[in-house]
Motif scaffolding. Structure first.
Motif, PDB file in Angstrom:
ATOM      1  N   VAL A   1      52.091  35.516  79.935  1.00 47.94           N
ATOM      2  CA  VAL A   1      52.630  36.779  80.423  1.00 47.94           C
ATOM      3  C   VAL A   1      51.658  37.941  80.297  1.00 47.94           C
ATOM      4  CG1 VAL A   1      54.515  38.455  80.124  1.00 47.94           C
ATOM      5  CG2 VAL A   1      54.969  36.018  79.913  1.00 47.94           C
ATOM      6  N   LEU A   2      50.862  37.941  79.236  1.00 38.32           N
ATOM      7  CA  LEU A   2      49.958  39.082  79.061  1.00 38.32           C
ATOM      8  C   LEU A   2      48.622  38.639  78.490  1.00 38.32           C
ATOM      9  CD1 LEU A   2      49.744  40.115  75.833  1.00 38.32           C
ATOM     10  CD2 LEU A   2      52.051  40.892  76.299  1.00 38.32           C
ATOM     11  N   ALA A   3      47.628  39.529  78.644  1.00 38.75           N
ATOM     12  CA  ALA A   3      46.272  39.294  78.139  1.00 38.75           C
ATOM     13  C   ALA A   3      45.835  40.494  77.324  1.00 38.75           C
ATOM     14  CB  ALA A   3      45.306  39.048  79.297  1.00 38.75           C
ATOM     15  N   ALA A   4      45.104  40.234  76.249  1.00 39.14           N
ATOM     16  CA  ALA A   4      44.586  41.299  75.387  1.00 39.14           C
ATOM     17  C   ALA A   4      43.532  40.691  74.468  1.00 39.14           C
ATOM     18  CB  ALA A   4      45.706  41.931  74.557  1.00 39.14           C
TER      19      ALA A   4
ATOM     20  N   GLY B   1      49.719  34.256  69.775  1.00 38.28           N
ATOM     21  CA  GLY B   1      49.453  32.835  69.965  1.00 38.28           C
ATOM     22  C   GLY B   1      49.744  32.352  71.372  1.00 38.28           C
ATOM     23  N   ASN B   2      50.305  33.246  72.202  1.00 40.17           N
ATOM     24  CA  ASN B   2      50.648  32.868  73.583  1.00 40.17           C
ATOM     25  C   ASN B   2      50.059  33.826  74.607  1.00 40.17           C
ATOM     26  OD1 ASN B   2      52.139  30.513  73.119  1.00 40.17           O
ATOM     27  ND2 ASN B   2      54.014  31.662  72.684  1.00 40.17           N
ATOM     28  N   ILE B   3      48.995  34.520  74.277  1.00 45.38           N
ATOM     29  CA  ILE B   3      48.412  35.451  75.232  1.00 45.38           C
ATOM     30  C   ILE B   3      47.066  34.926  75.727  1.00 45.38           C
ATOM     31  CG2 ILE B   3      49.545  37.359  74.017  1.00 45.38           C
ATOM     32  CD1 ILE B   3      46.776  38.284  73.080  1.00 45.38           C
ATOM     33  N   ALA B   4      46.642  35.431  76.870  1.00 46.07           N
ATOM     34  CA  ALA B   4      45.321  35.092  77.398  1.00 46.07           C
ATOM     35  C   ALA B   4      44.285  35.975  76.713  1.00 46.07           C
ATOM     36  CB  ALA B   4      45.285  35.296  78.909  1.00 46.07           C
ATOM     37  N   PRO B   5      43.218  35.394  76.202  1.00 42.74           N
ATOM     38  CA  PRO B   5      42.232  36.198  75.479  1.00 42.74           C
ATOM     39  C   PRO B   5      41.399  37.068  76.411  1.00 42.74           C
ATOM     40  CG  PRO B   5      41.464  33.932  75.691  1.00 42.74           C
ATOM     41  CD  PRO B   5      42.871  33.966  76.241  1.00 42.74           C
ATOM     42  N   VAL B   6      41.020  38.234  75.908  1.00 44.35           N
ATOM     43  CA  VAL B   6      40.139  39.172  76.609  1.00 44.35           C
ATOM     44  C   VAL B   6      38.976  39.476  75.674  1.00 44.35           C
ATOM     45  CG1 VAL B   6      39.950  41.501  77.587  1.00 44.35           C
ATOM     46  CG2 VAL B   6      42.046  40.171  77.919  1.00 44.35           C
ATOM     47  N   ASP B   7      37.792  39.633  76.237  1.00 47.16           N
ATOM     48  CA  ASP B   7      36.619  39.929  75.418  1.00 47.16           C
ATOM     49  C   ASP B   7      36.860  41.173  74.561  1.00 47.16           C
ATOM     50  OD1 ASP B   7      33.831  41.138  74.832  1.00 47.16           O
ATOM     51  OD2 ASP B   7      33.349  39.164  75.620  1.00 47.16           O
ATOM     52  N   HIS B   8      36.388  41.141  73.325  1.00 44.43           N
ATOM     53  CA  HIS B   8      36.598  42.254  72.393  1.00 44.43           C
ATOM     54  C   HIS B   8      36.011  43.572  72.895  1.00 44.43           C
ATOM     55  CE1 HIS B   8      37.273  39.535  68.608  1.00 44.43           C
ATOM     56  NE2 HIS B   8      38.179  39.364  69.556  1.00 44.43           N
ATOM     57  N   ARG B   9      35.080  43.510  73.814  1.00 37.96           N
ATOM     58  CA  ARG B   9      34.475  44.734  74.337  1.00 37.96           C
ATOM     59  C   ARG B   9      35.531  45.643  74.979  1.00 37.96           C
ATOM     60  NH1 ARG B   9      30.042  42.949  78.130  1.00 37.96           N
ATOM     61  NH2 ARG B   9      29.830  45.194  78.508  1.00 37.96           N
ATOM     62  N   TRP B  10      36.675  45.059  75.356  1.00 38.35           N
ATOM     63  CA  TRP B  10      37.710  45.830  76.052  1.00 38.35           C
ATOM     64  C   TRP B  10      38.720  46.485  75.110  1.00 38.35           C
ATOM     65  CZ3 TRP B  10      37.169  47.609  80.684  1.00 38.35           C
ATOM     66  CH2 TRP B  10      36.310  46.950  81.574  1.00 38.35           C
ATOM     67  N   ASN B  11      38.468  46.397  73.818  1.00 38.42           N
ATOM     68  CA  ASN B  11      39.273  47.199  72.885  1.00 38.42           C
ATOM     69  C   ASN B  11      38.528  47.338  71.564  1.00 38.42           C
ATOM     70  OD1 ASN B  11      41.209  48.672  71.572  1.00 38.42           O
ATOM     71  ND2 ASN B  11      42.889  47.244  71.949  1.00 38.42           N
ATOM     72  N   GLN B  12      37.573  48.238  71.553  1.00 44.37           N
ATOM     73  CA  GLN B  12      36.894  48.582  70.303  1.00 44.37           C
ATOM     74  C   GLN B  12      37.823  49.539  69.562  1.00 44.37           C
ATOM     75  OE1 GLN B  12      33.809  48.094  68.782  1.00 44.37           O
ATOM     76  NE2 GLN B  12      32.951  46.586  70.186  1.00 44.37           N
ATOM     77  N   HIS B  13      38.828  48.944  68.908  1.00 43.25           N
ATOM     78  CA  HIS B  13      39.920  49.726  68.338  1.00 43.25           C
ATOM     79  C   HIS B  13      39.631  50.126  66.893  1.00 43.25           C
ATOM     80  CE1 HIS B  13      40.686  45.751  66.741  1.00 43.25           C
ATOM     81  NE2 HIS B  13      41.575  46.257  65.905  1.00 43.25           N
ATOM     82  N   GLY B  14      40.535  50.948  66.350  1.00 42.90           N
ATOM     83  CA  GLY B  14      40.422  51.354  64.951  1.00 42.90           C
ATOM     84  C   GLY B  14      39.507  52.537  64.699  1.00 42.90           C
ATOM     85  N   LEU B  15      39.039  53.194  65.776  1.00 41.52           N
ATOM     86  CA  LEU B  15      38.095  54.308  65.590  1.00 41.52           C
ATOM     87  C   LEU B  15      38.776  55.531  64.993  1.00 41.52           C
ATOM     88  CD1 LEU B  15      35.989  54.041  68.887  1.00 41.52           C
ATOM     89  CD2 LEU B  15      35.703  52.851  66.703  1.00 41.52           C
ATOM     90  N   GLY B  16      40.107  55.530  64.954  1.00 43.48           N
ATOM     91  CA  GLY B  16      40.848  56.613  64.309  1.00 43.48           C
ATOM     92  C   GLY B  16      41.083  56.363  62.833  1.00 43.48           C
ATOM     93  N   GLY B  17      40.469  55.308  62.297  1.00 43.68           N
ATOM     94  CA  GLY B  17      40.665  54.987  60.890  1.00 43.68           C
ATOM     95  C   GLY B  17      42.011  54.334  60.648  1.00 43.68           C
TER      96      GLY B  17
ATOM     97  N   HIS C   1      48.408  28.470  70.443  1.00 45.21           N
ATOM     98  CA  HIS C   1      47.472  28.322  69.326  1.00 45.21           C
ATOM     99  C   HIS C   1      47.984  29.154  68.158  1.00 45.21           C
ATOM    100  CE1 HIS C   1      45.889  32.384  70.075  1.00 45.21           C
ATOM    101  NE2 HIS C   1      45.803  32.060  71.356  1.00 45.21           N
ATOM    102  N   SER C   2      47.331  29.107  67.028  1.00 45.21           N
ATOM    103  CA  SER C   2      47.769  29.864  65.865  1.00 45.21           C
ATOM    104  C   SER C   2      47.854  31.343  66.220  1.00 45.21           C
ATOM    105  CB  SER C   2      46.788  29.670  64.702  1.00 45.21           C
ATOM    106  OG  SER C   2      46.776  28.324  64.294  1.00 45.21           O
ATOM    107  N   PRO C   3      48.908  32.017  65.810  1.00 49.09           N
ATOM    108  CA  PRO C   3      49.065  33.438  66.178  1.00 49.09           C
ATOM    109  C   PRO C   3      47.982  34.303  65.587  1.00 49.09           C
ATOM    110  CG  PRO C   3      50.701  32.786  64.547  1.00 49.09           C
ATOM    111  CD  PRO C   3      50.020  31.532  64.986  1.00 49.09           C
ATOM    112  N   CYS C   4      47.485  35.230  66.409  1.00 51.21           N
ATOM    113  CA  CYS C   4      46.444  36.170  65.991  1.00 51.21           C
ATOM    114  C   CYS C   4      46.914  37.591  66.286  1.00 51.21           C
ATOM    115  CB  CYS C   4      45.137  35.921  66.739  1.00 51.21           C
ATOM    116  SG  CYS C   4      44.410  34.289  66.451  1.00 51.21           S
ATOM    117  N   TYR C   5      46.382  38.529  65.531  1.00 55.68           N
ATOM    118  CA  TYR C   5      46.675  39.938  65.785  1.00 55.68           C
ATOM    119  C   TYR C   5      46.090  40.368  67.124  1.00 55.68           C
ATOM    120  CZ  TYR C   5      45.763  44.971  65.692  1.00 55.68           C
ATOM    121  OH  TYR C   5      45.665  46.294  66.021  1.00 55.68           O
ATOM    122  N   PHE C   6      46.819  41.182  67.861  1.00 53.56           N
ATOM    123  CA  PHE C   6      46.257  41.877  69.018  1.00 53.56           C
ATOM    124  C   PHE C   6      46.835  43.278  69.047  1.00 53.56           C
ATOM    125  CE2 PHE C   6      50.121  39.915  70.639  1.00 53.56           C
ATOM    126  CZ  PHE C   6      50.671  40.857  71.503  1.00 53.56           C
ATOM    127  N   ASN C   7      46.077  44.200  69.610  1.00 55.15           N
ATOM    128  CA  ASN C   7      46.467  45.607  69.662  1.00 55.15           C
ATOM    129  C   ASN C   7      47.168  45.864  70.986  1.00 55.15           C
ATOM    130  OD1 ASN C   7      45.736  48.546  70.610  1.00 55.15           O
ATOM    131  ND2 ASN C   7      45.610  48.601  68.382  1.00 55.15           N
TER     132      ASN C   7
END
Length: 338
Positions: free
Chosen positions: A176-179, A264-280, A211-217
């Motif tokens: 359903v979604l990619a991130a 664990g059910n999303i399509a992966p996207v390259d990390h370059r598309w969310n350089q997150h956490g810059l707000g601390g 696959h094993s569930p992973c964090y996504f933003n």
């Protein structure tokens, strides 16, 4: 009349009128782009790149920067259609957008916060409790049924790459979604001991997962709206929110229900598309560095927002990358003589 008094009057008028934003330059398609007519048909055009965002006065300055960055780095900026979801002051917000982007293809959709307000549990940061923060749960219901895919973007980020690359992400038929996924993150911290100590709850994260569930933003997602509707995923997210009101199973706003339904059910996207956490983090908002690797999108998730830190005279080094996209008109109060 004394010059400082004139400036004082100007400042009073400026504050009374609210924030003022500069008009952004107009951006044009490259020769190989398809043409989308500027009429009502663009809302459903399958030739367009569709972008969904929320729009409110609190984050308006950030939203304007997002729009500018998307257009500036697109090879076909005239083919981008923005879908703005807002809960109030629709006319005023529309005027802001039209004033800065008179050529923009967009539509504003009203969002009734009454349905969600009773489901929101207090989290570790008050900004995460805003009803509009939960609008992403309802995008498939709010946006036109003619739309099959949309990129959802938060208001505290900028793009430095062509959004069409993100929009055309391959998503398998049963997804359903990619991130971008972050499988090294400590997934257990997003849920309470009550959740992990209850086998009937914790087993959810091991059932029917690719696959094993992973964090996504959830601030950057490519969503297949038709599949979302067919799978009734809004209801699945709401069911977890209803449980949260009875038993506290998580702490972090709108994110955990998404993890429970989709991790664990999303399509992966390259990390370059969310350089997150810059707000601390969500408590102090301290400065952070970029993650290793290339960058297509910078995301100031966390407590620290670049416009707040810049205005306060204490910016982080990476906030300088956001500043060129800031359309806020400078005010005159710094010119007044004391």
């Amino acid at each position: 009349m004394h010059a400082s008094y004139i400036l004082y009057i100007i400042v009073l008028v400026s504050f009374a009128a609210g924030e003022r934003f500069k008009e952004a330059p107009e951006f044009f398609n490259s020769p190989d782009c398809l043409t989308i007519q500027n009429d009502d048909g663009f809302i459903c055009s399958d030739k367009a790149v569709h972008v969904a965002m929320t729009l409110d006065t609190a984050y308006l300055r950030g939203s304007m920067a997002v729009i500018l960055s998307v257009l500036q780095h697109s090879s076909c900026p005239q083919n981008i259609v923005f879908h703005f979801v807002t809960s109030k002051q629709t006319h005023r917000l529309r005027n802001y957008v039209v004033s800065s982007f008179p050529y923009l293809k967009f539509k504003i959709y009203p969002y009734d916060v009454a349905a969600i307000s009773g489901l929101i549990s207090t989290s570790i940061r008050s900004a995460l409790d805003s009803p509009l923060n939960y609008a992403r749960n309802y995008l498939a219901d709010i946006l036109p049924t003619c739309l099959s895919r949309v990129v959802y973007l938060d208001s505290d980020l900028i793009l430095v790459d062509d959004i069409s690359k993100l929009f055309t992400t391959h998503i398998p038929g049963d997804v359903v979604l990619a991130a971008p996924e972050y499988c090294n993150a400590n997934f257990t911290t997003y849920f309470t001991p009550t959740f992990w100590s209850n086998p009937s709850l914790s087993i959810t994260l091991s059932l029917n997962r690719r696959h094993s569930p992973c964090y996504f933003n959830t601030g950057v997602m490519v969503i297949e709206l038709k599949k979302w509707r067919e799978g009734d995923y809004t209801r699945k997210i709401i069911e977890w929110m209803e449980l949260q009101k009875r038993i506290r199973i998580y702490e972090l706003g709108s994110l955990p229900p998404f993890l429970l339904v989709f991790a664990g059910n999303i399509a992966p996207v390259d990390h370059r598309w969310n350089q997150h956490g810059l707000g601390g983090d969500n408590f102090r908002g301290l400065c952070r560095d970029l993650h290793p690797g290339p960058v297509s999108l910078l995301h100031w998730s966390g407590k620290g927002k670049p416009w707040v830190r810049l205005d306060g005279g204490r910016p982080c080094p990476l906030d300088a990358l956001w500043a060129p996209y800031d359309l806020l008109e400078p005010r005159f109060d710094h010119l007044i003589e004391s």
